[in-house]
Design a protein around this motif. Structure first.
Motif, mmCIF file in Angstrom:
data_model
loop_
_atom_site.group_PDB
_atom_site.id
_atom_site.type_symbol
_atom_site.label_atom_id
_atom_site.label_comp_id
_atom_site.label_asym_id
_atom_site.label_seq_id
_atom_site.Cartn_x
_atom_site.Cartn_y
_atom_site.Cartn_z
ATOM 1 N N THR A 1 -9.576 -3.527 11.247
ATOM 2 C CA THR A 1 -9.448 -4.682 10.578
ATOM 3 C C THR A 1 -8.178 -5.416 11.116
ATOM 4 N N GLY B 1 -9.265 -8.304 5.822
ATOM 5 C CA GLY B 1 -10.144 -7.473 6.175
ATOM 6 C C GLY B 1 -11.185 -7.956 7.548
ATOM 7 N N LEU C 1 -1.064 -5.929 3.421
ATOM 8 C CA LEU C 1 -0.872 -5.097 4.616
ATOM 9 C C LEU C 1 -1.921 -3.934 4.688
ATOM 10 N N LEU D 1 8.656 -3.630 -6.400
ATOM 11 C CA LEU D 1 7.216 -3.180 -5.960
ATOM 12 C C LEU D 1 7.630 -3.073 -4.311
ATOM 13 N N ARG D 2 7.064 -1.506 -3.774
ATOM 14 C CA ARG D 2 7.118 -1.301 -2.452
ATOM 15 C C ARG D 2 5.681 -0.998 -1.948
ATOM 16 N N ASN D 3 5.559 -1.129 -0.650
ATOM 17 C CA ASN D 3 4.185 -0.555 0.032
ATOM 18 C C ASN D 3 2.990 -1.079 -0.640
ATOM 19 N N VAL D 4 2.788 -2.233 -0.832
ATOM 20 C CA VAL D 4 1.524 -2.675 -1.306
ATOM 21 C C VAL D 4 0.403 -2.684 -0.018
ATOM 22 N N LEU D 5 -0.498 -1.909 -0.030
ATOM 23 C CA LEU D 5 -1.440 -1.641 1.066
ATOM 24 C C LEU D 5 -2.659 -1.702 0.701
ATOM 25 N N ARG D 6 -3.705 -2.156 1.671
ATOM 26 C CA ARG D 6 -4.969 -1.889 1.509
ATOM 27 C C ARG D 6 -5.574 -0.779 2.756
ATOM 28 N N ASP E 1 -8.136 0.321 5.539
ATOM 29 C CA ASP E 1 -8.598 -0.438 6.907
ATOM 30 C C ASP E 1 -10.248 -0.682 6.865
ATOM 31 N N GLU E 2 -10.582 -1.357 5.736
ATOM 32 C CA GLU E 2 -11.949 -1.441 5.680
ATOM 33 C C GLU E 2 -12.423 -2.992 6.070
ATOM 34 N N PRO E 3 -13.597 -3.259 6.890
ATOM 35 C CA PRO E 3 -13.916 -4.744 7.298
ATOM 36 C C PRO E 3 -14.507 -5.220 5.889
ATOM 37 N N ARG E 4 -14.393 -6.644 5.808
ATOM 38 C CA ARG E 4 -15.035 -7.513 4.699
ATOM 39 C C ARG E 4 -15.557 -8.648 5.333
#
Lengths: 481, 110
Positions: free
Chosen positions: A24, A29, A56, B70-75, B77-80
């Motif tokens: 992505t 996404g 991110l 806050l540090r390192n707010v991440l998601r 790697d999944e498609p939406r």
């Protein structure tokens, strides 16, 4: 055109933009995919619609760190900035990039010839959309409108900035080739220049050797190794001619026109260089802790330099220049594991390397399916003389296309592999039938060698490999029997 | 793009009409002379007010990139799912071949 006039030196620093091999985009996404229908991988975030917020992508951060580890960079706490400009390739009117606090700082890249190029930084940023100019002359300045596809907007990039340590077009190509091999080896990128996965800008200046650095120009639109080399040579010659005529190089951004084979100035407003960077308020700082960094470092396999050494060890003797090039190309196309596996199955290293670098590399889509054991079996058949080189190559083509058992394929193609015992029997019979020829050969008359081989070939219906017959005759003579 | 040396001094001098004109051009704003004078005064007042911060003693404090702790707010790697293209292109001033169509760029400017 190669080489510069005496008394001049070209100084090059490269900025390589590498699209990361994530699923992505960097902050949303949407799929990171090449070649989709225009504007089908877009959402409110990458279109910059009001109220949308970026988050991110963890995988992009990991791949950026892999690049940093591979280049010996220091992974540092980093911050994202907005780089503001008006151009329709970014619907937000800014690009999110890293400015004075990049994730990877410093580093070095060693070229295969031992030259070391310093790395200044390798930072994360988002890619822009793709604009196509249509109407008019088709060139940027002559088009009457632009079509914009935002599928690429927001795709994660790492921009790798070298120090101005490069001194020739050939060295620039070697740098990009080695960097590309590293990016592929770490899994950070697919390295496909033709799909824009790797894009290069070159900062070029000229000077008297040892003198102060000259004024540089930034060359954009270098989308192939060929463009890179040609553009640097053209630009160096242009700047030298300008200086030699008593003029001065003007610092500017220039566009490489591949068709015309020249760099042309890009028209832009004076203020366009003022990007008004400021911290991106919608993203918090990135500070990978020691544990995460260690996990990433441990996830990286051997780098190209190490993999080349492995192949050179397998070769044993010092490589010929052709073999050294084969080693480089096999590692760059990620086929060195095949050579290693074939050797483990008993294939001779030099033959495995040559066939992999040429015939196997020419069929990249089949190469991954090639069974190393079958490949090795074929190479052993060839090395032992049971298959001639041309026959072996035909069997390899079949093996790549359909797989299977090499001996079986050889039989089907009519190349009945002769086992050594059978061949020896035929040769002994020929010697018995030609006692005078043999006596002359045994007495040192090498010109009889050819006719003897011919007789053996005739007796086997041309199935015997001439080289193998020759070896047998030589060995028999050496034994003195 | 490597960073240039264009970061503003943390304590900018009082703003003048030339700077306001420059900033307005960067933002593609066309100001009349009357507006230029008015906004120069307003902006100077805002900057004066913000300059009070310069009186604080921040010796030994790390500069902050963000007010949130806050540090390192991440998601992951999944498609939406993306937006529908027809819906996307409804936002475009003009459409051609599935693309946003915009006026020519960088031609005869400046």
């Amino acid at each position: 055109m190669t080489g510069l006039p005496d008394g001049w030196e070209v100084v090059v620093g490269l900025e390589v933009h590498c699209e990361l091999a994530t699923a992505t985009k960097l902050f949303c996404g949407c799929a990171n995919a090449f070649g989709a229908e225009p504007n089908t991988n877009v959402c409110p975030v990458c279109l910059g619609l009001p109220g949308s917020l970026p988050v991110l992508n963890r995988r992009a951060v990991e791949l950026a760190m892999r690049i940093g580890v591979a280049l010996g960079a220091r992974i540092a706490p980093s911050v994202f900035h907005r780089k503001n400009y008006f151009y329709p390739d970014m619907p937000k009117d800014f690009q999110i990039s890293q400015y004075d606090a990049p994730i990877n700082r410093g580093g070095r890249l060693e070229l295969p010839d031992g030259t070391v190029v310093g790395i200044e930084r390798a930072h994360l940023e988002e890619d822009t959309g793709k604009t196509t100019h249509v109407g008019g002359t088709g060139r940027i300045g002559g088009a009457d409108r632009a079509l914009v596809d935002y599928n690429r907007a927001g795709v994660p990039l790492v921009e790798i900035v070298s120090a101005p340590d490069i001194r020739s077009a050939a060295q620039a190509r070697a740098y990009v080739a080695e960097l590309r091999a590293i990016l592929v080896a770490t899994g950070a990128s697919d390295g496909r220049m033709e799909e824009g996965s790797l894009r290069v800008d070159a900062n070029v200046s000229v000077r008297r050797p040892g003198g102060p650095l000259g004024t540089r120009c930034e060359i954009k639109n270098l989308n192939s190794m060929r463009s890179l080399g040609r553009a640097i040579e053209f630009e160096a010659a242009r700047q030298i001619a300008q200086c030699a005529a008593g003029g001065q190089v003007v610092q500017e951004t220039r566009h490489w026109d591949e068709d015309r084979g020249e760099t042309v100035p890009m028209r832009s407003k004076e203020e366009a260089e003022d990007y008004r960077y400021f911290p991106e308020p919608d993203l918090v700082p990135l500070e990978p802790d020691q544990r995460w960094q260690a996990e990433v470092a441990a996830s990286i396999g051997p780098l190209p330099a190490e993999r080349r050494v492995r192949l050179l060890h397998l070769l044993g003797a010092a490589p010929t220049p052709a073999q050294a090039e084969q080693v480089r190309s096999v590692v760059a196309s990620d086929l060195d594991a095949l050579v290693v596996a074939a050797c483990e199955h008993g294939a001779p290293a030099s033959l495995a390397l040559a066939r992999t670098a040429n015939e196997v590399a020419a069929e990249p889509s089949s190469a991954a399916r090639l069974d190393p054991a079958a490949f090795a079996t074929l190479l052993v058949l060839e090395a032992s003389g049971e298959l001639a080189t041309s026959q072996s190559k035909q069997v390899l083509a079949e093996l790549l296309a359909t797989g299977g058992d090499p001996a079986e394929i050889a039989r089907r193609l009519g190349f009945e592999p002769m086992d050594r015992g059978e061949l020896a029997g035929v040769i002994e019979q020929v010697i018995a039938e030609h006692p005078e020829d043999w006596a002359r050969f045994a007495g040192g008359e090498d010109k009889v060698r050819g006719p003897l081989i011919g007789a053996v070939r005739k007796a086997t219906g041309n199935k015997a490999d001439p080289a193998a017959v020759g070896r047998y005759l030589d060995e028999r003579r050496a034994r003195g029997s | 793009m490597t960073p240039g040396d264009t970061r503003p001094d943390p304590r900018p001098p009082a703003i003048g009409p030339e700077q306001v004109r420059h900033v307005a051009r960067l933002a593609r704003l066309r100001l009349s002379d009357e507006e230029l004078a008015r906004f120069t005064g307003q902006l100077a007042a805002v900057l004066d007010y913000a300059a009070e911060l310069a009186e604080l003693d921040v010796e030994g404090l790390e500069p902050m990139a963000h007010p949130l702790p806050l540090r390192n707010v991440l998601r992951s790697d999944e498609p939406r799912p993306p937006l529908r293209r027809d819906e996307v292109l409804e936002q475009a001033p003009a459409v051609e071949d599935g693309c946003f169509c915009v006026p020519r760029i960088l031609s005869g400017e400046g």
